[in-house]
Design a protein around this motif. Sequence first.
Motif, PDB file in Angstrom:
ATOM      1  N   LEU A  58      36.857 -14.493  12.744  1.00  0.00           N
ATOM      2  CA  LEU A  58      35.772 -14.041  11.866  1.00  0.00           C
ATOM      3  C   LEU A  58      34.950 -15.225  11.348  1.00  0.00           C
ATOM      4  CD1 LEU A  58      37.525 -11.273   9.743  1.00  0.00           C
ATOM      5  CD2 LEU A  58      35.640 -10.956  11.340  1.00  0.00           C
ATOM      6  N   SER A  59      35.619 -16.297  10.998  1.00  0.00           N
ATOM      7  CA  SER A  59      34.908 -17.464  10.478  1.00  0.00           C
ATOM      8  C   SER A  59      34.045 -18.119  11.546  1.00  0.00           C
ATOM      9  CB  SER A  59      35.902 -18.480   9.913  1.00  0.00           C
ATOM     10  OG  SER A  59      36.551 -17.943   8.787  1.00  0.00           O
ATOM     11  N   ILE A  60      34.545 -18.208  12.772  1.00  0.00           N
ATOM     12  CA  ILE A  60      33.766 -18.812  13.854  1.00  0.00           C
ATOM     13  C   ILE A  60      32.570 -17.936  14.212  1.00  0.00           C
ATOM     14  CG2 ILE A  60      33.821 -19.451  16.300  1.00  0.00           C
ATOM     15  CD1 ILE A  60      36.696 -20.455  15.792  1.00  0.00           C
ATOM     16  N   VAL A  61      32.785 -16.627  14.278  1.00  0.00           N
ATOM     17  CA  VAL A  61      31.683 -15.713  14.577  1.00  0.00           C
ATOM     18  C   VAL A  61      30.638 -15.766  13.458  1.00  0.00           C
ATOM     19  CG1 VAL A  61      31.091 -13.264  14.862  1.00  0.00           C
ATOM     20  CG2 VAL A  61      33.027 -14.226  16.077  1.00  0.00           C
ATOM     21  N   SER A  62      31.065 -16.018  12.241  1.00  0.00           N
ATOM     22  CA  SER A  62      30.121 -16.072  11.113  1.00  0.00           C
ATOM     23  C   SER A  62      29.150 -17.243  11.220  1.00  0.00           C
ATOM     24  CB  SER A  62      30.880 -16.144   9.790  1.00  0.00           C
ATOM     25  OG  SER A  62      31.423 -17.429   9.596  1.00  0.00           O
ATOM     26  N   LEU A  65      26.551 -15.041  13.525  1.00  0.00           N
ATOM     27  CA  LEU A  65      26.141 -13.701  13.110  1.00  0.00           C
ATOM     28  C   LEU A  65      26.569 -13.423  11.681  1.00  0.00           C
ATOM     29  CD1 LEU A  65      27.319 -11.698  16.235  1.00  0.00           C
ATOM     30  CD2 LEU A  65      24.980 -12.311  15.691  1.00  0.00           C
ATOM     31  N   MET A  66      25.688 -12.905  10.869  1.00  0.00           N
ATOM     32  CA  MET A  66      25.967 -12.475   9.492  1.00  0.00           C
ATOM     33  C   MET A  66      26.883 -13.454   8.752  1.00  0.00           C
ATOM     34  SD  MET A  66      26.345  -8.365   9.870  1.00  0.00           S
ATOM     35  CE  MET A  66      27.787  -8.411  10.899  1.00  0.00           C
ATOM     36  N   PRO A  67      26.400 -14.653   8.471  1.00  0.00           N
ATOM     37  CA  PRO A  67      27.286 -15.684   7.918  1.00  0.00           C
ATOM     38  C   PRO A  67      27.886 -15.340   6.558  1.00  0.00           C
ATOM     39  CG  PRO A  67      25.008 -16.440   7.974  1.00  0.00           C
ATOM     40  CD  PRO A  67      25.048 -15.136   8.675  1.00  0.00           C
ATOM     41  N   VAL A  68      27.143 -14.665   5.701  1.00  0.00           N
ATOM     42  CA  VAL A  68      27.681 -14.395   4.365  1.00  0.00           C
ATOM     43  C   VAL A  68      28.795 -13.345   4.443  1.00  0.00           C
ATOM     44  CG1 VAL A  68      27.115 -13.558   2.067  1.00  0.00           C
ATOM     45  CG2 VAL A  68      25.523 -15.055   3.254  1.00  0.00           C
ATOM     46  N   ILE A  69      28.555 -12.279   5.182  1.00  0.00           N
ATOM     47  CA  ILE A  69      29.542 -11.187   5.247  1.00  0.00           C
ATOM     48  C   ILE A  69      30.762 -11.601   6.061  1.00  0.00           C
ATOM     49  CG2 ILE A  69      29.925  -8.844   6.084  1.00  0.00           C
ATOM     50  CD1 ILE A  69      26.939  -8.338   5.463  1.00  0.00           C
ATOM     51  N   MET A  70      30.518 -12.120   7.270  1.00  0.00           N
ATOM     52  CA  MET A  70      31.645 -12.487   8.135  1.00  0.00           C
ATOM     53  C   MET A  70      32.377 -13.718   7.586  1.00  0.00           C
ATOM     54  SD  MET A  70      31.561 -10.400  10.881  1.00  0.00           S
ATOM     55  CE  MET A  70      31.796 -11.097  12.470  1.00  0.00           C
ATOM     56  N   GLY A  71      31.635 -14.644   6.983  1.00  0.00           N
ATOM     57  CA  GLY A  71      32.279 -15.809   6.387  1.00  0.00           C
ATOM     58  C   GLY A  71      33.167 -15.431   5.213  1.00  0.00           C
ATOM     59  N   LEU A 103      25.991 -23.310   4.951  1.00  0.00           N
ATOM     60  CA  LEU A 103      24.920 -23.592   5.905  1.00  0.00           C
ATOM     61  C   LEU A 103      23.887 -22.469   5.950  1.00  0.00           C
ATOM     62  CD1 LEU A 103      26.715 -25.232   8.958  1.00  0.00           C
ATOM     63  CD2 LEU A 103      25.151 -26.295   7.332  1.00  0.00           C
ATOM     64  N   SER A 104      24.314 -21.249   5.693  1.00  0.00           N
ATOM     65  CA  SER A 104      23.364 -20.131   5.749  1.00  0.00           C
ATOM     66  C   SER A 104      22.311 -20.236   4.644  1.00  0.00           C
ATOM     67  CB  SER A 104      24.098 -18.799   5.646  1.00  0.00           C
ATOM     68  OG  SER A 104      24.576 -18.591   4.336  1.00  0.00           O
ATOM     69  N   PHE A 106      20.978 -23.122   3.638  1.00  0.00           N
ATOM     70  CA  PHE A 106      20.084 -24.238   3.918  1.00  0.00           C
ATOM     71  C   PHE A 106      19.378 -24.128   5.262  1.00  0.00           C
ATOM     72  CE2 PHE A 106      23.256 -26.086   0.982  1.00  0.00           C
ATOM     73  CZ  PHE A 106      22.382 -26.357  -0.062  1.00  0.00           C
ATOM     74  N   VAL A 107      20.016 -23.527   6.262  1.00  0.00           N
ATOM     75  CA  VAL A 107      19.449 -23.438   7.600  1.00  0.00           C
ATOM     76  C   VAL A 107      19.070 -21.992   7.859  1.00  0.00           C
ATOM     77  CG1 VAL A 107      19.894 -23.771  10.044  1.00  0.00           C
ATOM     78  CG2 VAL A 107      20.888 -25.348   8.377  1.00  0.00           C
ATOM     79  N   ARG A 108      17.804 -21.777   8.147  1.00  0.00           N
ATOM     80  CA  ARG A 108      17.331 -20.435   8.464  1.00  0.00           C
ATOM     81  C   ARG A 108      16.907 -20.399   9.922  1.00  0.00           C
ATOM     82  NH1 ARG A 108      19.059 -17.193   4.565  1.00  0.00           N
ATOM     83  NH2 ARG A 108      18.522 -17.982   2.542  1.00  0.00           N
ATOM     84  N   PHE A 109      17.436 -19.411  10.641  1.00  0.00           N
ATOM     85  CA  PHE A 109      17.075 -19.243  12.045  1.00  0.00           C
ATOM     86  C   PHE A 109      16.000 -18.164  12.133  1.00  0.00           C
ATOM     87  CE2 PHE A 109      20.156 -22.023  13.637  1.00  0.00           C
ATOM     88  CZ  PHE A 109      21.320 -21.849  12.917  1.00  0.00           C
ATOM     89  N   TRP A 110      14.951 -18.411  12.956  1.00  0.00           N
ATOM     90  CA  TRP A 110      13.877 -17.416  13.089  1.00  0.00           C
ATOM     91  C   TRP A 110      14.159 -16.524  14.226  1.00  0.00           C
ATOM     92  CZ3 TRP A 110      12.642 -22.373  11.443  1.00  0.00           C
ATOM     93  CH2 TRP A 110      12.069 -22.438  10.177  1.00  0.00           C
TER      94      TRP A 110
END
Length: 110
Positions: A58-62, A65-71, A103-104, A106-110
């Motif tokens: 879950l942490s690696i997938v975060s 994808l969906m860093p706040v929820i999966m993290g 990281l979510s 500070f870093v935003r992916f478009w």
Amino acid sequence: MDNERQAYDNARIDTVPNIEQDFMEETAGEIAEPIRFSDREVERGENGRGIGWLALALSIVSLFLMPVIMGAAGIIFGFIARRRGAETLGAWAIGIGAVSIILSFFVRFW
């Protein structure tokens, strides 16, 4: 106070003073043996290993994808895994999940 003591009927009082016999009841003093589901001894680390791998996944997938929820889920399952004995897997899951959440912001992916 003397009136309260006179209200008790001496014939109804058992050996304990100021207790009516109606409220005296006998209880069992035995303790039953715990139910054993399996005679096999489970190692402490084996019990939390599956949850540890789930938390790490879950942490690696975060990270992608969906860093706040999966993290957050990885961190929670990481704490559960550490409590059940998989300390290394749990610690890695907690660390990667926390990094993903940070990281979510500070870093935003478009």
